[in-house]
Design a protein around this motif. Structure first.
Motif, mmCIF file in Angstrom:
data_model
loop_
_atom_site.group_PDB
_atom_site.id
_atom_site.type_symbol
_atom_site.label_atom_id
_atom_site.label_comp_id
_atom_site.label_asym_id
_atom_site.label_seq_id
_atom_site.Cartn_x
_atom_site.Cartn_y
_atom_site.Cartn_z
ATOM 1 N N LYS A 148 52.111 -12.486 -40.794
ATOM 2 C CA LYS A 148 52.067 -13.964 -40.095
ATOM 3 C C LYS A 148 53.187 -13.624 -38.795
ATOM 4 N N ILE A 149 53.585 -12.440 -38.503
ATOM 5 C CA ILE A 149 54.459 -12.297 -37.617
ATOM 6 C C ILE A 149 54.209 -12.698 -36.250
ATOM 7 N N HIS A 150 52.636 -12.646 -36.238
ATOM 8 C CA HIS A 150 52.181 -12.998 -34.796
ATOM 9 C C HIS A 150 52.106 -14.604 -34.354
ATOM 10 N N LEU A 151 52.609 -15.200 -35.500
ATOM 11 C CA LEU A 151 52.615 -16.901 -35.349
ATOM 12 C C LEU A 151 53.835 -17.000 -34.387
ATOM 13 N N LEU A 152 54.996 -16.161 -34.318
ATOM 14 C CA LEU A 152 56.197 -16.339 -33.742
ATOM 15 C C LEU A 152 55.827 -16.730 -32.303
ATOM 16 N N LYS A 153 55.177 -15.862 -31.770
ATOM 17 C CA LYS A 153 54.839 -16.098 -29.966
ATOM 18 C C LYS A 153 54.030 -17.241 -29.777
ATOM 19 N N GLN A 154 53.273 -17.537 -30.801
ATOM 20 C CA GLN A 154 52.237 -18.808 -30.720
ATOM 21 C C GLN A 154 52.979 -20.004 -30.923
ATOM 22 N N TYR A 155 54.066 -19.914 -31.954
ATOM 23 C CA TYR A 155 54.915 -21.352 -32.133
ATOM 24 C C TYR A 155 55.703 -21.604 -31.084
ATOM 25 N N PHE A 156 56.540 -20.463 -30.380
ATOM 26 C CA PHE A 156 57.244 -20.463 -29.263
ATOM 27 C C PHE A 156 56.833 -21.076 -28.054
ATOM 28 N N VAL A 157 55.533 -20.359 -27.764
ATOM 29 C CA VAL A 157 55.020 -20.832 -26.448
ATOM 30 C C VAL A 157 54.527 -22.376 -26.359
ATOM 31 N N LYS A 158 53.873 -22.809 -27.733
ATOM 32 C CA LYS A 158 53.639 -23.947 -27.853
ATOM 33 C C LYS A 158 54.658 -25.179 -27.959
ATOM 34 N N GLN A 159 55.910 -24.832 -28.521
ATOM 35 C CA GLN A 159 57.002 -25.738 -28.747
ATOM 36 C C GLN A 159 58.299 -24.859 -28.514
ATOM 37 N N PRO A 160 58.711 -24.654 -27.372
ATOM 38 C CA PRO A 160 59.796 -23.787 -27.047
ATOM 39 C C PRO A 160 60.763 -24.570 -27.240
ATOM 40 N N LEU A 161 61.250 -25.856 -26.709
ATOM 41 C CA LEU A 161 62.334 -26.690 -26.684
ATOM 42 C C LEU A 161 62.768 -27.096 -28.251
ATOM 43 N N PHE A 162 61.434 -27.557 -28.866
ATOM 44 C CA PHE A 162 61.850 -27.657 -30.350
ATOM 45 C C PHE A 162 62.248 -26.722 -31.269
#
Length: 302
Positions: free
Chosen positions: A58-72
């Protein structure tokens, strides 16, 4: 696949791990400053959580989550681990560990209060009773039983302990609507908090980690307070057919913790701390009891 026996086992292991951390906090604080502990423990958790994310692919999800909700995620990371543990460790630094950990257990009551303005929830009658019990218990602990004199041994330490409950409750309020993978979300928060922790270490302390005992203590905290216990608790809740039974195991933890503080750290447990802790736990139990179901069962029996 649900499995209540496994859920209870994972829950019990988690509670036992949580019971050891107050002793670990106090021992490590004799070697390092609070911010130094946050840094080493955070790095340890990052290594652990990265390994778990890699194992789960699931390590690839890090970039996905950050790009989608960086401030959160930046907000989550600043709150936990950076602010929460910095404030919590400072409370342990200023207070006997038995007092600090008992006061920290009022965070669930703080969560109830914050849920009103931020989640639109209503405070029920039993919540008011729980609040009364829990904060009375906190006052007993903070004043060592001198409720009328209101003589606080360390007002600043008490303030930090109660502030930690506010920070921790805020973390769960903000995280309430996060439906992303919890382990990846936690790892991302830890990664984003690291620059803040490094800067704070340079400003508030230094990078002189010359105590093996302190390093081992901080690593232990990173593994078993911030990392493994979180994963085990998630597994327990996921496997449970009866979540309440698993959740109720939490009430064992503070009493085991008091015993370990006395046996390992050699800390004298003031009678008022035990009385106050029992009062807090009573408040938390009252908050969890479903009185309507109790009455329905009683009526059905009649």
């Amino acid at each position: 696949m649900k499995n209540q026996k496994k859920a209870m086992l994972f829950g019990l292991i988690t509670v036992l791990l949580w019971s050891t951390v107050a002793s670990a906090f106090k021992i490590t604080l004799s070697h390092f400053e609070p911010i130094q502990m946050v840094l080493i423990a955070s790095l340890t958790s990052i290594v652990l959580l990265t390994g778990i994310a890699l194992q789960q692919k699931k390590i690839h999800l890090l970039k996905q989550y950050f790009v989608k909700q960086p401030l959160f995620y930046l907000t989550l990371g600043v709150i936990n681990p950076f602010l929460y543990y910095l404030v919590l460790f400072k409370a342990y630094d200023l207070l006997p560990a038995s007092q600090a950990q008992a006061l920290n257990y009022t965070w669930a009551i703080t969560l109830t209060l914050l849920s009103v303005p931020f989640l639109g929830q209503k405070i029920r009658k039993k919540d008011w009773v729980a609040i009364l019990f829990s904060y009375t218990g906190a006052l007993v602990i903070a004043t060592k039983g001198d409720l009328l004199g209101l003589n606080f041994e360390s007002p600043l330490g008490v303030a930090f302990a109660l502030l930690s409950t506010l920070i921790w409750a805020s973390y769960w309020i903000i995280n309430a609507k996060n439906n992303n993978d919890p382990i990846v979300s936690l790892l991302l928060g830890f990664l984003l908090s690291l620059p803040f922790t490094l800067i704070a270490t340079a400003l508030l302390s230094d990078f002189n980690f010359n105590s093996v005992e302190g390093i081992l203590g901080a690593i232990y905290i990173g593994l078993f307070e911030m990392g493994i216990s979180f994963v085990l608790w998630l597994m327990a809740i996921k496997l449970a057919t009866n979540t309440a039974q698993v959740s109720n195991l939490i009430f064992i933890s503070p009493f085991i913790s008091l015993f370990l503080l006395s046996a390992i750290v050699g800390e004298e447990i003031h009678p008022s701390t035990f009385i106050g802790l029992v009062t807090i736990i009573v408040g938390l139990v009252i908050q969890q009891i479903n009185w309507r179901n109790k009455r329905r069962v009683a009526i059905a029996k009649e």
